[in-house]
Scaffold this active site. Structure first.
Site, PDB file in Angstrom:
ATOM      1  N   ASP A   1      -5.285  -0.792  -0.743  1.00  0.00           N
ATOM      2  CA  ASP A   1      -4.226  -0.891  -0.664  1.00  0.00           C
ATOM      3  C   ASP A   1      -3.307   0.508   0.896  1.00  0.00           C
ATOM      4  OD1 ASP A   1      -3.689  -2.571  -2.603  1.00  0.00           O
ATOM      5  OD2 ASP A   1      -3.401  -1.360  -4.260  1.00  0.00           O
TER       6      ASP A   1
ATOM      7  N   HIS B   1      -3.592  -8.091   1.197  1.00  0.00           N
ATOM      8  CA  HIS B   1      -3.211  -8.458   2.071  1.00  0.00           C
ATOM      9  C   HIS B   1      -2.247  -8.355   2.375  1.00  0.00           C
ATOM     10  CE1 HIS B   1      -7.993  -6.961   2.774  1.00  0.00           C
ATOM     11  NE2 HIS B   1      -7.769  -6.253   2.108  1.00  0.00           N
TER      12      HIS B   1
HETATM   13  P1  GDP Z   1      -4.272  -3.200   2.019  1.00  0.00           P
HETATM   14  O1  GDP Z   1      -4.719  -4.122   0.600  1.00  0.00           O
HETATM   15  O2  GDP Z   1      -4.673  -2.048   2.395  1.00  0.00           O
HETATM   16  O3  GDP Z   1      -3.627  -4.561   3.288  1.00  0.00           O
HETATM   17  O4  GDP Z   1      -2.603  -3.259   1.802  1.00  0.00           O
HETATM   18  P2  GDP Z   1      -1.635  -3.441   1.017  1.00  0.00           P
HETATM   19  O5  GDP Z   1      -0.967  -4.533   0.994  1.00  0.00           O
HETATM   20  O6  GDP Z   1      -1.993  -3.499  -0.572  1.00  0.00           O
HETATM   21  O7  GDP Z   1      -0.453  -2.665   0.686  1.00  0.00           O
HETATM   22  C1  GDP Z   1      -0.023  -1.837   1.917  1.00  0.00           C
HETATM   23  C2  GDP Z   1       1.888  -1.754   1.472  1.00  0.00           C
HETATM   24  O8  GDP Z   1       2.165  -1.143   2.253  1.00  0.00           O
HETATM   25  C3  GDP Z   1       2.054  -3.443   2.117  1.00  0.00           C
HETATM   26  O9  GDP Z   1       3.465  -4.011   1.189  1.00  0.00           O
HETATM   27  C4  GDP Z   1       2.486  -3.355   3.513  1.00  0.00           C
HETATM   28  O10 GDP Z   1       3.359  -3.720   3.685  1.00  0.00           O
HETATM   29  C5  GDP Z   1       3.547  -1.905   3.608  1.00  0.00           C
HETATM   30  N1  GDP Z   1       2.892  -0.887   4.335  1.00  0.00           N
HETATM   31  C6  GDP Z   1       1.933  -0.771   5.729  1.00  0.00           C
HETATM   32  N2  GDP Z   1       2.216  -0.198   6.281  1.00  0.00           N
HETATM   33  C7  GDP Z   1       3.637   0.639   5.697  1.00  0.00           C
HETATM   34  C8  GDP Z   1       4.274   1.535   6.070  1.00  0.00           C
HETATM   35  O11 GDP Z   1       3.927   2.642   7.488  1.00  0.00           O
HETATM   36  N3  GDP Z   1       4.987   2.191   6.085  1.00  0.00           N
HETATM   37  C9  GDP Z   1       5.652   1.243   4.930  1.00  0.00           C
HETATM   38  N4  GDP Z   1       6.995   2.170   4.320  1.00  0.00           N
HETATM   39  N5  GDP Z   1       4.855   0.352   4.108  1.00  0.00           N
HETATM   40  C10 GDP Z   1       3.523   0.226   4.564  1.00  0.00           C
HETATM   41  P1  IMO Z   2      -7.151  -3.801  -0.961  1.00  0.00           P
HETATM   42  O1  IMO Z   2      -8.375  -4.965  -0.474  1.00  0.00           O
HETATM   43  C1  IMO Z   2      -6.410  -1.125  -4.619  1.00  0.00           C
HETATM   44  C2  IMO Z   2      -9.507  -1.352  -8.087  1.00  0.00           C
HETATM   45  C3  IMO Z   2      -9.336  -2.034  -8.934  1.00  0.00           C
HETATM   46  C4  IMO Z   2      -9.619  -1.209  -9.721  1.00  0.00           C
HETATM   47  C5  IMO Z   2     -11.162  -1.294 -10.176  1.00  0.00           C
HETATM   48  C6  IMO Z   2     -11.919  -2.271  -9.978  1.00  0.00           C
HETATM   49  O2  IMO Z   2      -6.352  -4.654  -1.589  1.00  0.00           O
HETATM   50  O3  IMO Z   2      -7.084  -2.540  -0.525  1.00  0.00           O
HETATM   51  P2  IMO Z   2     -12.232  -4.789  -9.609  1.00  0.00           P
HETATM   52  O4  IMO Z   2     -10.898  -5.872  -9.921  1.00  0.00           O
HETATM   53  O5  IMO Z   2     -12.420  -4.525  -7.768  1.00  0.00           O
HETATM   54  O6  IMO Z   2     -13.361  -4.808 -11.115  1.00  0.00           O
HETATM   55  O7  IMO Z   2     -11.379  -3.235 -10.056  1.00  0.00           O
HETATM   56  O8  IMO Z   2     -11.194  -1.571  -8.689  1.00  0.00           O
HETATM   57  N1  IMO Z   2      -8.737  -2.155  -6.507  1.00  0.00           N
HETATM   58  C7  IMO Z   2      -8.792  -2.477  -5.648  1.00  0.00           C
HETATM   59  N2  IMO Z   2      -6.986  -1.325  -6.026  1.00  0.00           N
HETATM   60  N3  IMO Z   2      -6.358  -2.152  -4.100  1.00  0.00           N
HETATM   61  C8  IMO Z   2      -7.883  -3.235  -3.735  1.00  0.00           C
HETATM   62  O9  IMO Z   2      -8.018  -3.725  -3.266  1.00  0.00           O
HETATM   63  C9  IMO Z   2      -8.641  -3.266  -4.794  1.00  0.00           C
HETATM   64  N4  IMO Z   2      -9.990  -4.009  -5.606  1.00  0.00           N
HETATM   65  C10 IMO Z   2      -9.921  -2.920  -6.654  1.00  0.00           C
HETATM   66  O10 IMO Z   2      -7.425  -1.117  -9.246  1.00  0.00           O
HETATM   67  O11 IMO Z   2      -9.374  -0.024 -10.642  1.00  0.00           O
HETATM   68 MG    MG Z   3      -4.409  -4.107  -1.391  1.00  0.00          MG
END
Ligand code: GDP
Ligand code: IMO
Ligand code: MG
Length: 454
Positions: A24, A52
């Site tokens: 994340d 994502h």
């Molecule tokens: P990923 O799994 O690595 O793609 O990340 P996620 O989408 O799960 O979580 C990132 C969150 O942060 C999302 O809700 C994005 O829209 C938000 N986000 C990304 N970059 C920024 C930033 O620079 N500032 C803020 N406030 N939010 C951001």
């Molecule tokens: P993105 O791509 C955050 C974490 C789960 C749990 C551990 C194992 O959005 O960054 P699983 O279901 O993979 O067996 O869970 O890994 N986990 C993540 N946490 N972002 C993710 O993906 C994750 N993918 C797995 O929360 O702790």
């Molecule tokens: Mg994510």
């Protein structure tokens, strides 16, 4: 969809985007932003555990199995052999995007070598977590671990290519389901309510729709490379969740660093010239496991509220803490990271002081090494360096030199600690809220200001 598409010039070689923490970090935003400079986007690990987020002109989209490249229909998006694919979940995702005006069709290819996440994998995930009680991993319940386990076990694994011949598959599924029921009954005292016929009916419908997307992707990717095209690899999860190098056993079941590219895509990892590591200006984690810099009080809550830190896939509140330079330097080195994108700098506005962990104190000694044993990691105390914070709203800042002096000092200090330059600074979820340094080796022809982009 345009947004900041004109921001980036042509790629300077095959590049990987990978998370440096526990997921994340903002990988989806950066993949979407860089996409115009590349020809192909490839997912090489994980499955629907990923979530994502891509934010375009104020509208937010979430992808789980689909590469974030699908928002650029002229680019090929590939789900590689190392991904575990839940057919129903993938089709739901395609339908959800269609209802939001994003069409996924010819631009998507799914490797016939990728493994299929079956319903019984999700049930097994839930049963084993429930049975683990306080020792549970806190998985996403997407069947990831059980599917990878069956892949490695070999006799129970089902590959996406097999969905092309459902009559042949039916017999295998019947046998596997019988064994799974016996296994669940023995281990968990219930058979999980499994019904092979119902499972095959649901899978049959999904297989029919999925077949046009299925392809032998490995040779296609090599051919495209031979033709001079460039590939953007999209890592899922985060480097600290890597099954070999992460905070085991509180990890996911795949190789999440750029080292996973070779096996996960069929393209040798050495073909990748640039690895962009994504991290937040602070640390987050979802699920159980050690978190050295975790802030369990009001400061952690304030970061969660300001950063809207709730899971994209499960909605769970994310645990929050200070930036961990020890963990980040570890994952930078692990994955051969060449430059870093620092996300969510805007979220830290308003703190009088911000903390950075510069060392791990264990049994009275300070170390910069990540202990392998999770019990040691649980005992580690962070050595926190305190830096002056900033109060200004950063969400509209367009150039690094226009950031408050304390925010610039924060970035410079982190660069020194992790050993690679921060070439991208993000100050909001939108494509436009991104500063890209002309010193980036991965990104070509960057226009740095909003005026230039307009
Ligand atoms: P990923 O799994 O690595 O793609 O990340 P996620 O989408 O799960 O979580 C990132 C969150 O942060 C999302 O809700 C994005 O829209 C938000 N986000 C990304 N970059 C920024 C930033 O620079 N500032 C803020 N406030 N939010 C951001
Ligand atoms: P993105 O791509 C955050 C974490 C789960 C749990 C551990 C194992 O959005 O960054 P699983 O279901 O993979 O067996 O869970 O890994 N986990 C993540 N946490 N972002 C993710 O993906 C994750 N993918 C797995 O929360 O702790
Ligand atoms: Mg994510």
């Amino acid at each position: 969809m345009t947004g900041a598409s004109g921001l980036i010039g042509k790629a300077n070689g095959h590049t990987c985007v990978v998370g440096l923490g526990w997921g994340d970090e903002g990988k989806g935003k950066i993949v979407d932003l860089l996409c115009p400079g590349f020809d192909v986007v490839v997912r090489f690990n994980g499955g629907a555990n990923a979530g994502h987020t891509v934010c375009i002109n104020g509208k937010s989209f979430a992808v789980h199995l689909l590469p974030s490249g699908v928002f650029h229909p002229e680019k090929l998006s590939v789900i590689g052999p190392g991904v575990v694919v839940d057919p129903v979940s993938l089709l739901n995702e395609i339908d959800t995007l269609a209802s939001q005006g994003v069409t996924v069709g010819e631009n998507l290819k799914v490797s016939d070598r990728a493994h299929v996440v079956m319903d019984y994998h999700k049930i097994e995930d839930q049963l084993s977590e429930a049975a683990a009680g306080g020792g549970r991993i806190g998985t996403t319940s997407r069947g990831i671990g059980p599917c990878y386990a069956d892949k490695v076990r070999r006799s129970w694994g089902i590959r996406v290519g097999e969905l092309r011949n459902m009559s042949k598959l039916g017999k295998r599924v019947e046998e596997i389901v019988a064994k799974k029921k016996a296994m669940f009954a023995a281990l968990y005292g219930e058979d999980g309510g499994l019904d092979a016929s119902a499972l095959m009916r649901e899978l049959g419908g999904a297989a029919e729709r999925l077949t046009p997307f299925v392809a032998e992707t490995t040779s296609r990717l090599h051919d495209r490379i031979d033709d001079g095209e460039t590939i953007l690899f999209e890592g899922a999860n985060g480097s600290l969740l890597d099954v070999d190098h992460g905070t085991y056993p509180f990890v996911t079941s795949s190789n999440t660093t750029a080292n996973g590219i070779g096996n996960g895509s069929g393209i040798p990892a050495r073909a990748v010239q640039h690895v962009i590591g994504i991290c937040k200006a602070y640390a987050t984690r979802v699920g159980s496991g050690p978190f050295v810099t975790e802030l369990t009080g009001a400061t952690g809550d304030a970061i969660r509220e300001a950063g809207k830190e709730f899971g994209t896939t499960t909605g769970r509140p994310r645990r929050c803490g200070w930036f961990d330079a020890v963990g980040t330097r570890y994952t930078v080195r692990l994955g051969g990271v060449t430059e870093v994108a620092m996300m969510h700098l805007d979220t830290l506005s308003g703190f009088e002081e911000v903390g950075v962990c510069t060392g791990y104190r264990l049994d009275g000694n300070v170390t910069q090494t990540m202990p392998a044993d999770v019990a040691d990691l649980e005992r580690v105390e962070p050595v926190i360096e305190r830096l002056s914070g900033w109060v200004e709203d950063l969400s509209g800042v367009d150039r690094r030199e226009d950031l408050p002096e304390t925010a610039r000092a924060y970035l410079t200090r982190i660069e020194a600690l992790i050993g690679v330059p921060i070439t991208i600074v993000s100050v909001g979820p939108d494509r436009m809220q991104t500063m890209i340094s002309s010193g980036s080796h991965a990104i070509g022809q960057v226009l740095t200001t909003a005026a230039e982009r307009a």
